[in-house]
Scaffold this active site. Structure first.
Site, PDB file in Angstrom:
ATOM      1  N   ARG A 316       1.373  -1.631  10.421  1.00 18.78           N
ATOM      2  CA  ARG A 316       0.706  -2.072   9.313  1.00 18.78           C
ATOM      3  C   ARG A 316       0.341  -3.350   9.546  1.00 18.78           C
ATOM      4  NH1 ARG A 316       0.767   2.621   5.592  1.00 18.78           N
ATOM      5  NH2 ARG A 316       0.471   4.212   7.298  1.00 18.78           N
ATOM      6  N   GLU A 318       0.328  -5.782   7.055  1.00 17.31           N
ATOM      7  CA  GLU A 318       0.691  -6.138   5.698  1.00 17.31           C
ATOM      8  C   GLU A 318       0.618  -7.818   5.625  1.00 17.31           C
ATOM      9  OE1 GLU A 318       1.173  -4.100   3.207  1.00 17.31           O
ATOM     10  OE2 GLU A 318       1.730  -2.281   4.178  1.00 17.31           O
ATOM     11  N   ARG A 324       9.299  -3.368  -0.267  1.00 14.31           N
ATOM     12  CA  ARG A 324       9.238  -2.104   0.255  1.00 14.31           C
ATOM     13  C   ARG A 324       8.306  -2.004   1.188  1.00 14.31           C
ATOM     14  NH1 ARG A 324       6.608   2.144  -3.910  1.00 14.31           N
ATOM     15  NH2 ARG A 324       4.559   1.088  -4.201  1.00 14.31           N
ATOM     16  N   HIS A 325       7.604  -3.014   1.913  1.00 15.11           N
ATOM     17  CA  HIS A 325       6.664  -3.374   2.872  1.00 15.11           C
ATOM     18  C   HIS A 325       7.087  -3.712   4.104  1.00 15.11           C
ATOM     19  CE1 HIS A 325       3.814  -2.248  -0.459  1.00 15.11           C
ATOM     20  NE2 HIS A 325       3.495  -1.343   0.215  1.00 15.11           N
ATOM     21  N   GLU A 467       6.934   5.671  -4.515  1.00 15.01           N
ATOM     22  CA  GLU A 467       6.221   6.683  -3.777  1.00 15.01           C
ATOM     23  C   GLU A 467       6.744   6.618  -2.561  1.00 15.01           C
ATOM     24  OE1 GLU A 467       2.966   5.349  -1.556  1.00 15.01           O
ATOM     25  OE2 GLU A 467       3.734   6.929  -0.483  1.00 15.01           O
ATOM     26  N   SER A 470       3.086  10.704   1.188  1.00 13.80           N
ATOM     27  CA  SER A 470       1.759  10.997   0.850  1.00 13.80           C
ATOM     28  C   SER A 470       1.319  11.996   1.670  1.00 13.80           C
ATOM     29  CB  SER A 470       0.401   9.692   1.003  1.00 13.80           C
ATOM     30  OG  SER A 470       0.653   9.133  -0.144  1.00 13.80           O
ATOM     31  N   ARG A 514      12.151   4.046   4.175  1.00 21.63           N
ATOM     32  CA  ARG A 514      11.889   4.058   2.732  1.00 21.63           C
ATOM     33  C   ARG A 514      12.569   5.299   2.250  1.00 21.63           C
ATOM     34  NH1 ARG A 514       5.990   3.282  -0.135  1.00 21.63           N
ATOM     35  NH2 ARG A 514       6.113   1.440   1.118  1.00 21.63           N
TER      36      ARG A 514
END
Lengths: 540, 540
Positions: A316, A318, A324-325, A467, A470, A514
């Site tokens: 990612r 980011e 949390r990333h 979260e 997903s 996570r």
């Protein structure tokens, strides 16, 4: 999404630079330019100190050993003797297995020097460590057995160096503090296998200090070294040696094992999809890194595998620093045919994660305790049959608590946390699923609900208010997919793959780091990534 | 290293374009510009044909159904009914489980149309497929049950479309050819779930045709469609549906499972190392893709994990097209502390691969048979305790057979194959280890032999004459590593990681795709890569 970070911690390598700022370590704390320069100078100074200390120690050691008639019982092992010279048949025993049952037996162990302590010139104590286990070793000068030089050699060894120790197991009357094994080794022979720099950028004791002890020290005004997150990550090979970190990565390995075992038992196939993928631009066909295995796990369903899973890196780009990333994490991905309802996917997910949690609580007690020692947390509260709420029900629960949110929008991190608290109070679980998300906040490939296209056949799953997963039903009809992806620049191969007969299907994705972070209630995903990658960190 | 490729196969989408060139499919055959243009035009034409055929079929179907009083028993399922409308409690049974024990029972299956065959206007036969299993279904016009329109609907369905079929299980007197299940389904209801394009770029029958049948057809001058490797890869979602390919990727999943299970049983920890790594250039700190997890698996040993393994993508900027190289493959990596000899690593490797082979022969009989059907091969010959030869012994064996090679150089692919044959003759095994390689042909981090620095503590492992695994003891002493890496531009973090105490260690790496390819004696690594990546292929 996610919190941004304002505070930065300066590095604290030396006790005198006591940094008692133990605020929650949030985000990928990056150093300011000034701090970075200071840090670089400090590192340079440390390096010089290390080098001169190492040279002095080496000179001292060789000088004193040469003149000792007992010199065969100790010393540094020559490189040549570590180049696979012979298979001698010697048996090393793991430190964790040395216990009272071996009383009076001679054993051979290999471990790291955790601490050394000379008592006068005739006695020396060492604590050796092998993974989470430690054992106290004693040297006492004795004629024809242990010389003063040998005591000096042993107690001068630098912390974290490896030694081979041959010794006799004895059982002291009093319990041994500061070592896991309740026996002592009376050293007969000791040989240096590896040499650590005499001055370490991180002391393992400092890195392993529990949050409770830090709290206590702060309150009493006691001096201590606080190792901040950035320093830990810079010297990750030292940081990873703490019992908590040893526990974290054994737990991570166990999560993956439980994930695979459950899905294999349901006849899923483990796959590996390409991480190099075609860009959407015409012509040149440039390669990109896969932001998820979404495309290829769906193509695997088009390819008749019926149910597939993948454990692999996800990239990612980011640009936000949050707790949390990461730019690279390990995806746990699942895709499966469904007969008539996306609940079939949620059923698999439910069984899977309840199995994972169960296997951690069952098989990783020791590891969880090690983490708990340093970072106290309460075991995850979860139900044997996972709670399912619709998004609308979630919005209603929030409303009743006075929190108004857009019924067709997304929940932000803060609201997700709030909802987590409310759900815990109402249903007694910290693990639940929220489904029928508004279509507007889901990707184009999400199947809309049969009765209302404003909602979708999708879900998020939460642990401790965050979260973690997903998923949903996908659009499997190529014509519908075409109208939905318009203008998004999706690789045509994606849609082409659906036109040779594609069954209804769905799936989900989670992040391994996570899962571990939230199961253990850790405060930063960098604690559960072996060598983490964020916009400011690409090494080590 | 590797063979280069001269021949290219033109694509053959239609039976009339019979391409009977069935020479061994070597390498990543790329089309010439002219051929590419021809191929593009052919695709365009096919697309137009597909579109008009689909439109005609749809018009026909809806017109005839509307007027039928029995129309509730068949037809296309509306999108809305596939949007998770309800959980009805209906139970679908897998086609592979429909057998004589269900005689006279009504069952519901979901499968793909493999073939349709109308017999006059009153009878229709279908073969449905679900993964490797096929079942024959029959429709016979009967009052108040089956209409002529229903027979027409069912026999007009395009190949590879999914249907739900409800029918009664019957057991015919004669054995059923052309289906795996020895029962018939008397269709009562049939609904279209997905629609495949009426003209497929690959017919599954063509893609699944055995090499023996191709041979036979060629000799008899019979016409047949040969689907070449490039066409297979372009339409991989169709190609993957063949029984052989279904088998290959279930075997791949099993290799990984056996790999993990064996190492977990030896207390190894499964890890995930970063694929984004720092470049060696100063400054800008650009990110590269990891060519192997070498650095980080060694750093994990520095971090006290003692034994680690990883299954993950490995990236290579290959520019050669060979049958056994890819730009991205799945690495099976192991690293472990050693006490005194690299034989400890070879012992683990030996036990591991013997366990993997055993688990494939034990658990994947069906899958191996499916592959064997299409690509005949003989089971791998291997010993329960793997043969170990030194490189010098290998050179000697070659010499005795009249093959002279540089005793301090590498073996090329051809010589490796030759040696494989000689070893098979002499020792009766197609799986063996060659160790003590010349230092000159090994990476800088390889530990030299204690007695002769021209040789190293390293090994390669061969299956069926091809190299499949490389490994050895590593240099664990940072000073020695520094002198050896000079000028190679290695990331400093690599060596820095070793200076805080590093035990002697070693490890090895294999490629998952190559293990499957060579175990099954397949001729191209693209057959064992789910969606392969080479310099000319980045899609699908």
């Amino acid at each position: 999404m996610g919190t941004s970070v304002s505070e930065t911690h300066s590095s604290s390598l030396h006790p005198e630079n006591n940094n008692s700022n133990v605020a929650e370590e949030e985000g990928g704390t990056t150093l300011s330019k000034k701090a970075a320069k200071k840090e670089a100078m400090k590192q340079e100074k440390l390096k010089l100190q290390q080098e001169s200390a190492a040279a002095a120690a080496a000179a001292l050691a060789s000088a004193s050993i040469e003149s000792d008639p007992l010199s065969e019982n100790y010393g540094e092992v020559a490189l040549q003797d570590m180049q696979s010279k012979a298979v001698t048949g010697r048996k090393w025993i793991r430190i964790g297995l040395v216990n009272e049952s071996l009383k009076d037996k001679t054993v051979l162990v290999r471990g790291r020097i955790q601490t050394t302590r000379p008592v006068g010139k005739n006695i020396g104590f060492l604590v050796l460590r092998e993974q989470g286990f430690t054992i106290q070793c004693v040297l006492t000068v004795a004629e024809n057995l242990i010389s003063r030089q040998m005591v000096k050699f042993a107690t001068s060894l630098s912390k974290e160096s490896h030694v081979d120790v041959e010794g006799i197991v004895s059982v002291p009357d009093a319990p041994i503090k500061g070592a896991t094994q309740q026996v002592e080794l009376q050293i007969r022979k000791i040989y240096g296998i590896s040499k650590a720099l005499p001055m370490l950028p991180i002391n393992i004791d400092d890195a392993a200090r529990s949050e409770a002890d830090i709290e206590k020290a702060m309150q009493s005004g006691e001096k201590f070294v606080h190792v901040n997150q950035d320093t830990r990550l810079n010297f990750r090979v030292l940081d990873l040696r703490t019992p908590a970190n040893q526990g974290i990565f054994r737990i991570q390995s166990q999560v993956e094992t439980a994930f695979r075992n459950y899905l294999l038992s349901k006849d899923f196939v483990g796959i590996h999809t390409p991480k190099l993928i075609a860009g959407s631009s015409e012509g040149g066909n440039p390669a990109f890194l896969a932001q998820s295995p979404q495309l290829h796990k769906q193509l695997s369903i088009c390819s008749d595998f019926m149910g597939v899973f993948e454990v692999g890196p996800v990239f990612r780009a980011e640009d936000s620093f949050t707790h949390r990333h990461l730019c690279e994490f390990t995806g746990l991905d699942v895709e499966m045919e469904i007969k008539e309802h996306y609940f079939e996917v949620m059923d698999i997910l439910d069984g899977l994660f309840v199995a994972i949690f169960g296997s951690l609580n069952e098989n990783c007690k020791k590891e969880l305790e090690a983490i708990w020692e340093q970072y106290p947390f309460k075991p995850l509260k979860y139900l044997r049959k996972t709670l399912r709420l619709t998004f609308e029900e979630g919005v209603q629960i929030l409303k009743e608590a006075g929190v108004e949110v857009d019924p067709l929008g997304d929940l932000n991190t803060e609201v997700e946390r709030k909802l987590g608290k409310l759900v815990l109070e109402k249903y007694g679980t910290e693990f639940y699923m929220l489904h029928r998300y508004p279509s507007a906040v889901r990707p184009f490939y999400t199947m809309p609900c049969y009765d209302n296209p404003a909602y979708s056949n999708s879900f998020d799953v939460f642990i401790r208010g965050e979260e973690i997963i997903s998923g949903g039903q996908r659009v499997h009809v190529p014509e519908l997919l075409r109208t939905r992806e318009e203008g998004l620049g999706i690789d045509q191969a994606y849609i082409d793959g659906f036109q040779y007969g594609t069954a209804p299907h769905g799936g989900f994705g989670a992040g391994l780091e996570r899962v571990v972070m939230l199961f253990c209630a850790l405060n930063n995903i960098r604690k559960t990534s072996l060598f983490s990658r964020d916009p400011h960190r690409i090494s080590p």
